[in-house]
Write a protein that holds these residues in place. Sequence first.
Motif, PDB file in Angstrom:
ATOM      1  N   UNK A  52     -11.453 -29.156  34.977  1.00 48.49           N
ATOM      2  CA  UNK A  52     -10.406 -29.279  35.987  1.00 48.49           C
ATOM      3  C   UNK A  52      -9.506 -28.050  35.958  1.00 48.49           C
ATOM      4  N   UNK A  53      -8.203 -28.283  35.852  1.00 48.63           N
ATOM      5  CA  UNK A  53      -7.231 -27.186  35.814  1.00 48.63           C
ATOM      6  C   UNK A  53      -6.888 -26.760  34.394  1.00 48.63           C
ATOM      7  N   UNK A  54      -7.718 -27.126  33.449  1.00 48.50           N
ATOM      8  CA  UNK A  54      -7.515 -26.749  32.047  1.00 48.50           C
ATOM      9  C   UNK A  54      -8.499 -25.637  31.680  1.00 48.50           C
ATOM     10  N   UNK A  55      -7.956 -24.524  31.199  1.00 51.75           N
ATOM     11  CA  UNK A  55      -8.778 -23.437  30.665  1.00 51.75           C
ATOM     12  C   UNK A  55      -8.751 -23.563  29.145  1.00 51.75           C
ATOM     13  N   UNK A  56      -9.942 -23.606  28.553  1.00 46.45           N
ATOM     14  CA  UNK A  56     -10.039 -23.800  27.108  1.00 46.45           C
ATOM     15  C   UNK A  56     -10.689 -22.561  26.498  1.00 46.45           C
ATOM     16  N   UNK A  57     -10.006 -21.992  25.507  1.00 41.43           N
ATOM     17  CA  UNK A  57     -10.476 -20.802  24.804  1.00 41.43           C
ATOM     18  C   UNK A  57     -10.929 -21.262  23.423  1.00 41.43           C
ATOM     19  N   UNK A  58     -12.212 -21.046  23.140  1.00 44.05           N
ATOM     20  CA  UNK A  58     -12.832 -21.683  21.992  1.00 44.05           C
ATOM     21  C   UNK A  58     -13.371 -20.642  21.016  1.00 44.05           C
ATOM     22  N   UNK A  73     -10.314 -19.234  10.883  1.00 36.20           N
ATOM     23  CA  UNK A  73      -9.618 -18.670  12.054  1.00 36.20           C
ATOM     24  C   UNK A  73      -8.226 -18.249  11.584  1.00 36.20           C
ATOM     25  N   UNK A  74      -8.106 -16.969  11.301  1.00 33.43           N
ATOM     26  CA  UNK A  74      -6.888 -16.419  10.711  1.00 33.43           C
ATOM     27  C   UNK A  74      -5.788 -16.239  11.766  1.00 33.43           C
ATOM     28  N   UNK A  75      -4.550 -16.101  11.313  1.00 29.35           N
ATOM     29  CA  UNK A  75      -3.465 -15.827  12.274  1.00 29.35           C
ATOM     30  C   UNK A  75      -3.715 -14.575  13.118  1.00 29.35           C
ATOM     31  N   UNK A  76      -4.309 -13.535  12.541  1.00 30.42           N
ATOM     32  CA  UNK A  76      -4.581 -12.334  13.349  1.00 30.42           C
ATOM     33  C   UNK A  76      -5.660 -12.623  14.395  1.00 30.42           C
ATOM     34  N   UNK A  77      -6.657 -13.441  14.050  1.00 34.44           N
ATOM     35  CA  UNK A  77      -7.678 -13.832  15.029  1.00 34.44           C
ATOM     36  C   UNK A  77      -7.039 -14.651  16.148  1.00 34.44           C
ATOM     37  N   UNK A  78      -6.130 -15.533  15.801  1.00 34.02           N
ATOM     38  CA  UNK A  78      -5.435 -16.335  16.814  1.00 34.02           C
ATOM     39  C   UNK A  78      -4.664 -15.437  17.776  1.00 34.02           C
ATOM     40  N   UNK A  79      -3.988 -14.429  17.241  1.00 36.53           N
ATOM     41  CA  UNK A  79      -3.245 -13.499  18.103  1.00 36.53           C
ATOM     42  C   UNK A  79      -4.194 -12.760  19.044  1.00 36.53           C
ATOM     43  N   UNK A  96      -2.126 -19.606  38.338  1.00 36.41           N
ATOM     44  CA  UNK A  96      -0.833 -20.299  38.375  1.00 36.41           C
ATOM     45  C   UNK A  96      -0.990 -21.816  38.223  1.00 36.41           C
ATOM     46  N   UNK A  97      -2.176 -22.339  38.512  1.00 36.34           N
ATOM     47  CA  UNK A  97      -2.428 -23.787  38.375  1.00 36.34           C
ATOM     48  C   UNK A  97      -2.956 -24.171  37.004  1.00 36.34           C
ATOM     49  N   UNK A  98      -3.441 -23.197  36.246  1.00 37.21           N
ATOM     50  CA  UNK A  98      -4.160 -23.501  35.011  1.00 37.21           C
ATOM     51  C   UNK A  98      -3.232 -23.750  33.829  1.00 37.21           C
ATOM     52  N   UNK A  99      -3.542 -24.805  33.100  1.00 40.81           N
ATOM     53  CA  UNK A  99      -2.943 -24.961  31.778  1.00 40.81           C
ATOM     54  C   UNK A  99      -3.985 -24.445  30.796  1.00 40.81           C
ATOM     55  N   UNK A 100      -3.566 -24.164  29.580  1.00 43.48           N
ATOM     56  CA  UNK A 100      -4.504 -23.573  28.636  1.00 43.48           C
ATOM     57  C   UNK A 100      -4.435 -24.270  27.285  1.00 43.48           C
ATOM     58  N   UNK A 101      -5.556 -24.144  26.558  1.00 42.84           N
ATOM     59  CA  UNK A 101      -5.644 -24.764  25.245  1.00 42.84           C
ATOM     60  C   UNK A 101      -6.564 -23.899  24.385  1.00 42.84           C
ATOM     61  N   UNK A 102      -6.323 -23.930  23.079  1.00 41.95           N
ATOM     62  CA  UNK A 102      -7.109 -23.147  22.135  1.00 41.95           C
ATOM     63  C   UNK A 102      -7.774 -24.109  21.152  1.00 41.95           C
ATOM     64  N   UNK A 103      -9.109 -24.103  21.171  1.00 45.20           N
ATOM     65  CA  UNK A 103      -9.904 -25.031  20.371  1.00 45.20           C
ATOM     66  C   UNK A 103     -10.753 -24.278  19.354  1.00 45.20           C
ATOM     67  N   UNK A 113     -22.083 -30.355  16.208  1.00 42.16           N
ATOM     68  CA  UNK A 113     -20.852 -29.574  16.106  1.00 42.16           C
ATOM     69  C   UNK A 113     -19.635 -30.483  16.126  1.00 42.16           C
ATOM     70  N   UNK A 114     -18.559 -30.044  15.490  1.00 40.73           N
ATOM     71  CA  UNK A 114     -17.294 -30.779  15.514  1.00 40.73           C
ATOM     72  C   UNK A 114     -16.301 -29.986  16.349  1.00 40.73           C
ATOM     73  N   UNK A 115     -15.708 -30.664  17.313  1.00 42.76           N
ATOM     74  CA  UNK A 115     -14.780 -30.046  18.251  1.00 42.76           C
ATOM     75  C   UNK A 115     -13.359 -30.399  17.835  1.00 42.76           C
ATOM     76  N   UNK A 116     -12.527 -29.383  17.662  1.00 46.11           N
ATOM     77  CA  UNK A 116     -11.127 -29.579  17.314  1.00 46.11           C
ATOM     78  C   UNK A 116     -10.258 -29.069  18.458  1.00 46.11           C
ATOM     79  N   UNK A 117      -9.921 -29.955  19.407  1.00 38.44           N
ATOM     80  CA  UNK A 117      -9.080 -29.541  20.536  1.00 38.44           C
ATOM     81  C   UNK A 117      -7.666 -29.173  20.064  1.00 38.44           C
ATOM     82  N   UNK A 118      -7.078 -28.229  20.766  1.00 36.05           N
ATOM     83  CA  UNK A 118      -5.705 -27.798  20.493  1.00 36.05           C
ATOM     84  C   UNK A 118      -5.514 -27.444  19.021  1.00 36.05           C
ATOM     85  N   UNK A 119      -6.466 -26.674  18.479  1.00 36.23           N
ATOM     86  CA  UNK A 119      -6.466 -26.336  17.053  1.00 36.23           C
ATOM     87  C   UNK A 119      -5.385 -25.327  16.677  1.00 36.23           C
ATOM     88  N   UNK A 120      -4.975 -24.507  17.646  1.00 42.50           N
ATOM     89  CA  UNK A 120      -3.894 -23.536  17.363  1.00 42.50           C
ATOM     90  C   UNK A 120      -3.172 -23.153  18.613  1.00 42.50           C
TER      91      UNK A 120
END
Length: 120
Positions: A52-58, A73-79, A96-103, A113-120
Amino acid sequence: MADAPKARRKAERRGHRAEWLAVLYLRLKGYRVVATRYKTHAGEIDIIARKGDLAVFIEVKARREAQVAIDAVTPSAMRRIRATSDVWLARQPDFHRLSQRYDIVACLPGRLPRHFPDAF
């Protein structure tokens, strides 16, 4: 020294297999994968998916245990992932419509596989 390139190639193959499994798994969960190994000057994102309007970066990690994958997944990798996601988002006509999440998707030997939504 000759073993280092061989070990590196083996690790790359394992990583590509893990990404392929993660893509299949996410598709089964109803995500639309829009990019894999997306690279910019800021860094790389393993998988970009939409629901939908959710963009997920995995970020995909192939490890023996889920917690080890998460910790990899280190802090520098997250950045870097966040900076790269900003570039991708800016190029989307509907940004402008998209919300985002990092998994994180952890690919563990002999298991789904194990999926961890909103991991960081």
